[in-house]
Design an enzyme around this catalytic site. Structure first.
Site, short mmCIF file in Angstrom:
data_model
loop_
_atom_site.label_atom_id
_atom_site.label_comp_id
_atom_site.label_asym_id
_atom_site.label_seq_id
_atom_site.Cartn_x
_atom_site.Cartn_y
_atom_site.Cartn_z
CG HIS A 33 39.28 38.02 46.38
ND1 HIS A 33 38.71 39.07 45.71
CD2 HIS A 33 39.43 38.40 47.67
CE1 HIS A 33 38.52 40.06 46.56
NE2 HIS A 33 38.94 39.69 47.76
CD GLU A 36 37.83 36.89 42.94
OE1 GLU A 36 38.53 37.75 42.35
OE2 GLU A 36 37.04 37.16 43.84
CG HIS A 88 39.25 40.89 41.60
ND1 HIS A 88 39.16 40.56 42.93
CD2 HIS A 88 40.28 41.78 41.50
CE1 HIS A 88 40.09 41.22 43.61
NE2 HIS A 88 40.78 41.97 42.77
CD GLU A 120 34.87 41.82 40.41
OE1 GLU A 120 34.90 40.59 40.18
OE2 GLU A 120 35.26 42.32 41.48
O1 LIG Z 1 31.52 38.84 43.89
C1 LIG Z 1 31.76 39.34 44.97
O2 LIG Z 1 30.91 39.45 45.87
C2 LIG Z 1 33.13 39.90 45.26
C3 LIG Z 1 33.97 40.08 44.04
C4 LIG Z 1 35.21 40.84 44.45
O3 LIG Z 1 36.13 40.25 44.92
N1 LIG Z 1 35.17 42.17 44.30
C5 LIG Z 1 36.21 43.02 44.75
C6 LIG Z 1 35.90 44.42 44.37
C7 LIG Z 1 37.01 45.35 44.74
C8 LIG Z 1 36.66 46.82 44.55
O4 LIG Z 1 35.68 47.28 45.17
O5 LIG Z 1 37.40 47.49 43.81
C9 LIG Z 1 36.32 42.92 46.26
O6 LIG Z 1 35.29 42.77 46.93
O7 LIG Z 1 37.45 43.00 46.76
ZN LIG Z 2 37.83 39.29 43.83
#
Ligand SMILES: O=C(O)CCC(=O)N[C@@H](CCC(=O)O)C(=O)O
Ligand SMILES: [Zn+2]
Length: 330
Positions: A56, A59, A148, A212
């Site tokens: 993303h 980030e 991330h 994260e």
């Molecule tokens: O903060 C948020 O709402 C999104 C943060 C983010 O990019 N999270 C990833 C998690 C990936 C996973 O589920 O392994 C995403 O949404 O891609």
């Molecule tokens: Zn992300």
């Protein structure tokens, strides 16, 4: 040279030298944002290490963390001891400071579906091929940390998402390493998610997580001091050393109970936009209204929300709804 790799890549410049020497090995640039580090001597404990960041584009802390890692490798402060693949994800989105341009890159990592014909689709194909070739080249236990940061604050600012796979298992060591690296919570996915970490786990049996690492900030606004323990884990991995570990009792474990999907244009979340991740809602609370899917109400026992985002594409995940889970057996 490596110290400039990030900035050159993000400026869109093609570095002159595609291969070069490091104090303890060599680097090879396979393409924009795809950098392989090959140690002169591989340590016995070395994994095949994939570190990705910028999947993303907004980030930035993980990109800065990787910049520090490369600078320390180049100066010889770190002794490269494991084959390592460094990947920068969505380059146009990083340049623009956007999460993505056309679609969320982190939903495109699968082999059994056609990829969209735009930047993100092409990038997913390139990144999957880079990971496949890397794990094929190096006969080492595969490991992939996809780094991330989150949109919102969080009751647990640093947490791991463990991708779902029917047959893959997570080594107990991973929990010990992640706990020592300052990770505070772990979220087990309940079904295939086609994220980048899921790709490495599902297709390569890698120890793989989405990590994260705090809240998303622009370049220069990150407090990397909060990520020193994570830096220590990454450094141990690239040196091929066994990373420091602590008993994982301090980790809070959660499991996804269900995904809240956005089904219509007329969709809204019924709690404030700035609600932190892992905020819990009591039975009977209305979480969302959707003209197609109807209301989403908490049933059976309280649910906590993670990654709430009403502003997603139709048919995409607007939140994970999670419950506390027992720690995995050691
Ligand atoms: O903060 C948020 O709402 C999104 C943060 C983010 O990019 N999270 C990833 C998690 C990936 C996973 O589920 O392994 C995403 O949404 O891609
Ligand atoms: Zn992300």
């Amino acid at each position: 040279m490596l110290g400039d790799w990030l900035s050159l890549t993000l400026d869109g410049d093609v570095p002159g030298e595609r291969e070069g020497r490091l104090p303890f090995g060599r680097y090879i640039m396979h393409g924009p944002g795809i950098l392989e580090l090959r140690p002169a001597a591989c340590q016995d404990n070395a994994r095949g290490v994939v570190l990705s960041a910028g999947i993303h584009g907004n980030e930035t802390a993980p990109i800065e963390l990787i910049g520090e890692l490369l600078a320390r490798l180049e100066s010889g402060l770190l002794r490269l001891g494991a084959p390592t693949l460094i990947l920068l994800g969505n380059l146009p989105a990083i340049r623009a400071g956007l999460r993505f341009r056309h679609t969320n890159l982190n939903r495109l990592f699968r082999r059994d579906a056609p990829l969209p014909e735009h930047d993100e689709g092409r990038r997913a194909a390139t990144l999957m091929a880079a990971v496949d070739a890397f794990f094929a080249r190096h006969d080492r236990p595969p490991l992939h940390y996809d780094l991330h940061t989150a949109i919102r604050d969080s009751r647990y600012p640093r947490f791991a998402v463990e991708p779902f796979d029917e047959s893959a298992t997570t080594d107990a060591d991973q929990w010990r390493w992640l706990a020592a690296a300052g990770i505070q919570a772990v979220l087990h996915q309940h079904r295939h998610s086609w994220t980048f970490s899921h790709y490495s786990r599902h297709y390569h049996g890698a120890q793989a997580f989405t990590l994260e690492l705090g809240k998303a900030q622009p370049f220069g606004a990150n407090d990397l001091s909060l990520l020193r323990p994570m830096q220590a884990l990454l450094e141990a991995l690239v040196e091929g050393r066994e990373p420091p570990g602590v008993p994982p009792q301090r980790l809070a474990f959660f499991r996804v109970a269900r995904e809240l999907m956005r089904e219509s244009e007329d969709f809204r979340l019924c709690f404030p936009d700035d609600t932190p991740n892992f905020t819990e809602f009591a039975v009977g609370t209305k979480l969302a209204e959707d003209a197609a899917a109807g209301d989403c109400v908490v049933e059976d026992s309280p649910l906590a929300v993670v990654f709430p985002n009403a502003d997603v594409e139709l048919g995409a995940r607007a939140a994970l709804l999670v419950r506390s889970a027992p720690p995995p057996e050691a």
